[in-house]
Enzyme design. Structure first.
Site, PDB file in Angstrom:
ATOM      1  N   SER A   1      22.235  47.106  29.187  1.00 41.06           N
ATOM      2  CA  SER A   1      21.908  46.416  27.860  1.00 41.06           C
ATOM      3  C   SER A   1      20.648  45.869  27.663  1.00 41.06           C
ATOM      4  CB  SER A   1      22.915  45.382  27.942  1.00 41.06           C
ATOM      5  OG  SER A   1      24.297  45.640  27.732  1.00 41.06           O
TER       6      SER A   1
ATOM      7  N   THR B   1      11.808  27.462  17.707  1.00 40.30           N
ATOM      8  CA  THR B   1      12.066  26.254  17.370  1.00 40.30           C
ATOM      9  C   THR B   1      12.076  26.050  15.756  1.00 40.30           C
ATOM     10  OG1 THR B   1      11.606  25.038  19.553  1.00 40.30           O
ATOM     11  CG2 THR B   1      11.919  23.687  17.650  1.00 40.30           C
TER      12      THR B   1
ATOM     13  N   HIS C   1      23.801  39.129  19.168  1.00 42.45           N
ATOM     14  CA  HIS C   1      24.732  39.542  18.182  1.00 42.45           C
ATOM     15  C   HIS C   1      24.058  38.897  16.771  1.00 42.45           C
ATOM     16  CE1 HIS C   1      28.065  39.122  21.221  1.00 42.45           C
ATOM     17  NE2 HIS C   1      27.134  40.296  21.500  1.00 42.45           N
TER      18      HIS C   1
ATOM     19  N   THR D   1      23.027  49.497  24.055  1.00 38.72           N
ATOM     20  CA  THR D   1      23.199  50.229  25.255  1.00 38.72           C
ATOM     21  C   THR D   1      22.311  51.478  25.579  1.00 38.72           C
ATOM     22  OG1 THR D   1      25.604  49.601  25.069  1.00 38.72           O
ATOM     23  CG2 THR D   1      25.138  51.205  26.586  1.00 38.72           C
TER      24      THR D   1
ATOM     25  N   ALA E   1      25.994  51.684  15.661  1.00 41.07           N
ATOM     26  CA  ALA E   1      27.211  51.742  15.028  1.00 41.07           C
ATOM     27  C   ALA E   1      27.076  51.264  13.430  1.00 41.07           C
ATOM     28  CB  ALA E   1      28.202  50.784  15.562  1.00 41.07           C
TER      29      ALA E   1
ATOM     30  N   CYS F   1      21.422  43.413  20.474  1.00 37.34           N
ATOM     31  CA  CYS F   1      22.156  43.927  21.811  1.00 37.34           C
ATOM     32  C   CYS F   1      22.418  45.553  21.796  1.00 37.34           C
ATOM     33  CB  CYS F   1      23.147  43.160  22.288  1.00 37.34           C
ATOM     34  SG  CYS F   1      23.480  43.743  23.930  1.00 37.34           S
TER      35      CYS F   1
ATOM     36  N   PHE G   1      20.623  37.018  26.727  1.00 40.92           N
ATOM     37  CA  PHE G   1      19.229  36.965  26.791  1.00 40.92           C
ATOM     38  C   PHE G   1      18.738  35.535  26.433  1.00 40.92           C
ATOM     39  CE2 PHE G   1      21.180  40.922  24.941  1.00 40.92           C
ATOM     40  CZ  PHE G   1      20.542  41.773  25.781  1.00 40.92           C
TER      41      PHE G   1
END
Length: 224
Positions: free
Chosen positions: A40, A157, A101, A49, A63, A47, A2
């Site tokens: 995704s 930033t 992540h 599914t 999870a 991220c 992404f």
């Protein structure tokens, strides 16, 4: 992959326990129709599914690692989440490389307009904002002045970092297009450090490690 350029927001409908995972349901009529089962997408920087997709909403399973590292499991029905589809190969990289992540959950310290609300020039629709987020301790080594960071999946930033709190400038478009306008001080914020900074930091640490040398004294000591 992404880029942290948020396209739409969605609304959490429910979080349901399903034996080891939690099933997240998100209403997203402006983006769900573009999804297929197994696609995704980033949900507030995480991220996931897409499952059981229809034109109005999608589901996703969270999870244990996702529940531990992100804010998603703690959000209530009605909460806004930022949505981004993966970047297609060859597309312009508008923000920075965001993996989805999440490294940890920070805390929103403040989000204030640059112009005082008492000023005659204050206009909530067009003013800039200053965002301050306290980042988790283990993420702080990767916060670099003028570097990139993904907060709630938004590519930003780093305008300032005092060793604990990241400051970033928020444009009016970002403020209204994302979930930032719906958050209050104390809200959990998903934080993902720039992967390039993490790789450089890991290389630096590796370079500082003493190198093993096969020498005669070691061979004798080990019985060779």
């Amino acid at each position: 992959m992404f880029t942290g350029i948020i396209e739409r927001t969605g609304t959490i409908v429910s979080l349901t326990d399903m034996g080891g995972v939690r099933r997240l349901t998100v209403a997203a009529p402006e983006i769900a129709g573009q999804l297929r089962e197994g696609d995704s997408l980033a949900v507030s920087g995480v991220c996931l599914t897409a499952l059981d997709v229809n034109p109005e909403l999608f589901h996703a399973d969270l999870a244990a690692e996702t529940l531990a590292k992100t804010s998603l499991g703690a959000l209530a029905a009605g909460s806004l989440v930022n949505l981004e589809l993966p970047t297609a190969a060859g597309s312009p990289l508008g923000g920075h490389i965001v993996q989805g992540h999440v490294d940890g959950t920070g805390e929103l310290v403040s989000l204030k307009p640059v112009v005082s609300e008492s000023s005659p020039h204050f206009d909530k629709q067009t003013t800039d904002w200053t965002l301050r987020v306290r980042v988790p301790e283990h993420v702080r080594p990767w916060m670099v002045f003028k570097g990139s960071v993904a907060l709630e999946g938004i590519s930003l930033t780093i305008a300032d970092f005092d060793g604990e709190i990241v400051t970033a400038a928020i444009l009016p478009l970002t403020y209204w297009r994302t979930n930032l306008h719906a958050l209050a001080a104390g809200a959990p914020i998903n934080v993902e450090a720039d992967v390039l900074v993490k790789l450089a930091y890991a290389k630096l640490l590796d370079d500082e490690k003493p190198r093993f040398e096969l020498i005669e004294a070691w061979l004798v000591a080990e019985g060779f």
